[in-house]
Design an enzyme around this catalytic site. Structure first.
Site: not given
Lengths: 148, 497
Positions: B10-12, B18
């Site tokens: 996951a990422c921002a 991601t």
């Protein structure tokens, strides 16, 4: 690749930027000009904000800066080639020569977002990276991306 | 067989890193001969979602994320938490690091990456355990309660004057026999639900070895004969037993048993010791006070009764409060027995004109307040209750209407302090009001319906009784709705999931 998201017009040769800040400014300008964002400045700030969280610099001189700020109108992919290597704090510390820029709308359709995420996956493909780095012809570059 | 890796990335923004991280882990894992599945928690939600089975079968788990991913589902697995760039930079190095450094996730207070384990969980433990017990108890309460309800309705018979005051089954007729049997079925359910509840609460605290001791302990604690008391300890005693057993078993598990005993520790040593322990506790620490307390309470009621003839509202409210306190437990039973005893006693001595109706009338007015109050609260505050609870509440409605007070037990067990306050207050209001208005309950259903199915002398025919009982129900519902705690709601929902 969906023409709305990427077409040959979305390739840009940045011959002047020497720092990341300048690069972000010119990217903001370009994305707004192409009609994917309604504010060059907001998009620029969005890129900067994202960069603060963690580097988008990848390796072999490739970066994937992106923003999902409120100015984004539609999903887009842009290929920026820099004449000057730009210091980006990349994972392998090499200066950046190519940026894949993504404009991500806050409430984009799943379909479009999926296309953008495919680009991200494709960057992990060594051959794809080499072909982008080694070619400067817009048509060849565009073809390579269209195959995604 | 190939070893298996599961990962979550996951990422921002949920678009770029991601997927790059997912791709990196998939590639590296395959190269290294692993079977791999990566869940991407990106802007499109979780894709390629890991199932419980995936996680169960995995040898190694990795979270490569720049935002907080709840690691709770990896409990018991070797888990490494890293950033997305760690995966993107060198997937192979990340997996090698996980092979060497991943620690088994789930020890309370342990730290994995930036994430501290057990923060929120700790706060809700009491409710989580109780809710887990309740989720097993609810079906039994409903099944037993509704069957009992049917039988109970059939048990009311008219006397020669057409008044519904007699209660009982005519076992000479086949229908009467059937209903009598069904009544027993309901009773068995109510009898079983107490140990069932205690067993699952204790299991939630200390796993399987705690179940047998808690069930046996709670059964004894709820059995009047075994305790030599007038009534068993009800669900409050069961709750006590469950927690004592749960934490006692936890303690036993900490002991370093000699290696040769270890295989039989959970199936033999702990259950035997804990059962012995809890049985002694129930007999000598819980049971005797219950028996002695009931006797004392009974004498006290006698005293109140003889000193409050000029203010029946006091006795009525006290009886009502006792009825709502433990719903079929010792305090409730004492009030009920007292009411019947005073009624039959004074009726025989002084006849209907001068008999003391107050305690019996108050106890019958209060008997349905808790289940109906709970039901009303779930109707008014829909969002504050889980799906299972709402189902249990509609069953409580059925039970409450025919005067079966046990329908409210799951709700009270879940949140004893607030719910007991609510039930006691409402029941006291109902008991106090019927006493103050001079209602005389001869027989019938202890609920608002008693005014129709039963015989009650009251100032305004039919109406007084209904108003008094409804006022109590409203008070209970109001207090429940206004004091309902988020922790209980959350625990109830979590258990359902």
């Amino acid at each position: 690749m969906d023409k709305e998201i990427f077409n040959i017009e979305n390739i840009f040769y940045d011959q002047t930027s020497t720092t990341q800040d300048e690069a972000f400014k010119s990217i903001g300008q370009f994305v707004a000009e192409k009609g994917y964002s309604n504010s060059a400045d907001d998009f620029y700030k969005g890129l900067k904000a994202r960069e603060v969280e963690s580097t988008t610099g990848f390796k072999d001189g490739i970066a994937i800066p992106h923003s999902n700020d409120d100015s984004v109108i539609k999903p887009g992919l842009f290929l920026i080639k820099f004449s000057n290597g730009i210091e980006w704090n990349a994972l392998d510390k090499k200066p950046i020569k190519v940026a894949f820029v993504l404009s991500i709308p806050k409430n984009g359709s799943t379909e479009h977002l999926k296309l953008l995420s495919k680009i991200a996956r494709k960057l992990m493909d060594d051959e794809f990276r080499t072909s982008i780095l080694e070619n400067d012809d817009k048509n060849i570059l565009s073809d390579a991306i269209d195959q995604i | 067989m190939a070893k298996k890796i599961v990962a979550v990335t996951a990422c921002a923004a949920g678009i770029a890193h991601t997927y790059m991280a997912a791709e990196a882990i998939e590639k590296a894992a395959k190269e290294m001969g692993y079977e791999v599945k990566v869940e991407t928690d990106g802007a499109m939600g979780a894709e390629n979602k890991l199932t419980d089975e995936d996680i169960e079968n995995a040898d190694l788990a990795i979270i490569a994320a720049d935002i907080k991913i709840d690691p709770i589902r990896f409990t018991g697995k070797k888990l490494l938490i890293a950033s997305s760039n760690d995966a993107i930079n060198d997937g192979k190095a990340l997996i090698e690091k996980a092979e060497k450094e991943a620690t088994v996730f789930g020890k309370k207070g342990s730290k994995v990456g930036k994430i501290q384990i057990g923060n929120n969980k700790e706060k809700t433990t009491f409710f989580t355990h109780v809710m887990s017990g309740i989720s097993y108890m609810i079906p039994m309460v409903i099944a037993a309660g509704l069957i009992l309800t049917i039988a109970n309705l059939y048990a009311f018979q008219k006397d020669d004057l057409g008044r519904i005051v007699k209660w009982g089954f005519d076992t000479k007729t086949s229908m009467g026999m059937l209903m009598s049997n069904l009544f027993q079925v309901g009773q068995v359910g109510f009898k079983l639900m107490i140990p069932l509840f205690a067993g699952f609460v204790a299991m939630s605290i200390a796993d399987k070895p705690a179940m047998a001791p808690a069930m046996i302990g709670a059964y004894i604690a709820n059995d009047a004969e075994l305790l030599h008391a007038k009534a068993g300890g009800g669900f409050i005693a069961a709750l006590l037993v469950a927690f004592i057993v749960g934490y006692f078993v936890k303690l036993l598990k900490k002991i370093k048993w000699p290696k040769i005993f270890q295989p039989i520790v959970p199936i033999m040593i702990i259950p035997v010791i804990a059962t012995l322990f809890i049985s002694l506790v129930v007999f000598y620490v819980i049971g005797q006070p219950i028996a002695a307390g009931m006797d004392a309470l009974y004498s006290w009621l006698n005293w109140v009764n003889s000193h409050s003839s000029s203010a029946p509202i006091i006795l009525g409210a006290i009886i009502g409060a006792m009825m709502g306190f433990d719903l079929g437990g010792p305090v409730n039973k004492t009030a009920l027995i007292f009411g019947t005893a005073v009624f039959t006693d004074t009726m025989a001595k002084y006849g209907p004109m001068h008999a003391n109706f107050v305690p019996q009338t108050a106890s019958q007015a209060a008997i349905s307040v808790a289940p109906l109050g709970v039901w009303l609260a779930t109707i008014i505050w829909k969002k504050k209750f889980s799906k299972d609870e709402k189902t249990a509440a509609s069953a409580a409605l059925g039970m409450g209407l025919v005067g079966v007070t046990e329908g409210a037990i799951p709700f009270v067990a879940a949140d004893p302090i607030r719910m007991i306050i609510a039930n006691v207050a409402g029941s006291a209001v109902a008991g106090g009001l019927v006493a103050a208005t001079g209602c005389k309950f001869y027989g019938g259903i202890g609920s608002p319906l008693g005014t129709f199915i039963g015989y009650i002398e009251q100032p305004i025919p039919f109406i007084t009784w209904i108003l008094c009982v409804s006022a109590g129900i409203a008070v209970t519902a109001l207090i429940i709705g206004l004091t309902r705690s988020d922790a209980v709601i959350e625990a109830a929902k979590n258990v359902e999931e």
